[in-house]
Design a protein around this motif. Structure first.
Motif, short mmCIF file in Angstrom:
data_model
loop_
_atom_site.label_atom_id
_atom_site.label_comp_id
_atom_site.label_asym_id
_atom_site.label_seq_id
_atom_site.Cartn_x
_atom_site.Cartn_y
_atom_site.Cartn_z
N LYS A 237 0.81 -1.21 0.00
CA LYS A 237 0.00 0.00 0.00
C LYS A 237 0.85 1.26 0.00
N GLU A 238 1.85 1.32 0.88
CA GLU A 238 2.68 2.53 0.98
C GLU A 238 3.55 2.71 -0.26
N ASP B 256 1.38 4.07 -2.95
CA ASP B 256 1.03 5.46 -2.66
C ASP B 256 2.09 6.41 -3.20
#
Length: 403
Positions: free
Chosen positions: A139-140, A143
């Motif tokens: 996820k990071e 992002d």
């Protein structure tokens, strides 16, 4: 001076500054062009020197966790544009650099501190993420790269079985630039029907959709110098759950509607102990959805155009039309069984990499808006729905040889 002339003069005067070219342009010689990036997790037992560039000690919420970022930066004038020539020294066409950080951006800021030229990601071709990180979640990482306007959505994103940094140092025989070889490998595999379309933009789209889960190519280093497609990694949300084998990728592609066929399998010739290798040339599929007894039902109709590549024992007469029809029937039955097994596996894992949910959402909006609405709810529905497979294998060529 006439009013119209005055207006035209002031218009030209105001627009002139906008004709000065690209105000934010940067000479290519002043860029540190990144071709590939590998991301690994730093072992807590390993001591990594950290520079305090983006934060002070103890000011981050994850002070104990760090990422290792390995970048392949092109050396100006050393990227070959044609056939390799002798002479000119042995200087490598790329420079491999490593930095650590608590996030991707933190690691890049630390890396920038070691370079005179500004890092440029506009030509990033491939992003390699280790299996260890993928299983914990991307996820990071997503992002950062989604926010960076330089990064192209056609960049390939792959999962590595080993440490991702190893892929930045492989020197294959067919290509002097490792990043270009790795990129060509996965993009050519897509064109040859070995992989479905799964670049970074497609992966992000599936993660954001309500009715489909993401999947990425899964690679493994073979004999230290070569890279093999080990399978296809499937995700639950942003976390990798497992892989499907290469032979199952063809089944996945048939449901996704990927026409190019690249996989083959051995099938037993009816009435014989001989086996023939039948390879898909083209695939065609159609999907229909309906609602019965308050539940979605999906019917997938698939047609394979195939050819017989090999007769293992050379015992049968492949010139017989009747025998070819029997092989087609056997192949249809075996592929159907294999595909149903893959679908059941994905239902158990609650990972809809086929995109069945997107078809239900598009074709049955009333049902979706009333009973599903979210991706979490669809996973629960996906576990129990009935999916019917109708398979038709047609052998176009049998490679009959003269007797």
């Amino acid at each position: 001076m006439r009013p119209k002339s005055i207006f035209a003069f002031f218009t030209i005067f105001l627009l002139t500054p906008l004709l000065g070219g690209c105000w934010d342009s940067m000479d290519i010689e002043k860029r540190a062009t990144v071709l590939a990036i590998a991301i690994d997790k730093v072992d807590p037992s390993e001591k990594k020197e950290e520079s305090y560039i983006s934060h002070f000690p103890g000011s981050l919420p994850r002070d104990g966790e760090m990422l290792q970022l390995t970048a392949q930066v092109s050396v100006p004038g050393r990227i070959p544009l044609g056939p390799e020539t002798t002479g000119g020294g042995e200087q490598e066409p790329v420079w491999v650099l490593t930095a650590v950080g608590h996030t991707v951006d933190d690691a890049l800021l630390n890396l920038q501190q070691e370079l005179a030229d500004q890092l440029f990601l506009g030509h990033l071709r491939v992003l390699v993420i280790s299996k260890e990180i993928a299983q914990e979640g991307v996820k990071e990482i997503n992002d950062y790269f989604r926010r960076n306007a330089q990064v192209r959505r056609t960049t390939w994103m792959v999962i590595s079985e080993e440490k991702a940094a190893k892929y930045m140092k492989i020197a294959p025989k067919l290509e002097r630039v490792p990043a270009l070889y790795l990129t060509d490998m996965v993009s050519n595999a897509e064109q040859l029907g070995k992989l479905p379309s799964a670049d970074m933009g497609i992966f992000w789209r599936t993660l954001s959709s309500k009715g489909q889960d993401g999947a990425l190519p899964y690679l493994k280093i073979h004999k230290e110098e070569n890279i093999a497609i080990k399978g296809f990694a499937y995700f639950y949300e942003d976390k990798m759950k497992g892989i499907i084998e290469p032979i199952e990728i063809g089944n996945l592609m048939s449901v996704l509607g990927e026409k190019e066929g690249g996989y083959g399998a051995f099938y037993t010739v009816p009435g014989s102990d001989d086996k023939v290798l039948v390879r898909a040339i083209r695939r065609y599929s159609r999907m229909k959805t309906s609602i019965k007894n308050g539940k979605p039902e999906i019917r997938v109709k698939i047609r394979y155009e195939t050819e017989i590549d090999e007769d293992a024992k050379n015992k049968v007469n492949l010139g017989s039309v009747k025998l070819i029809k029997k092989i087609e029937k056997r192949a249809s039955k075996d592929i159907t069984t294999s595909l149903k097994r893959l679908i059941q596996k994905m239902q158990k894992e609650e990972s809809d990499i086929f995109g069945f949910g997107e078809h239900v959402r598009a074709k049955q909006p009333a049902y979706w808006n009333k009973h599903v609405k979210t991706k979490e709810k669809w996973r629960q529905v996906f576990k129990d729905i009935d999916i019917e497979i109708e398979m038709d294998v047609q052998i176009q060529q049998s490679g009959i040889k003269a007797k």
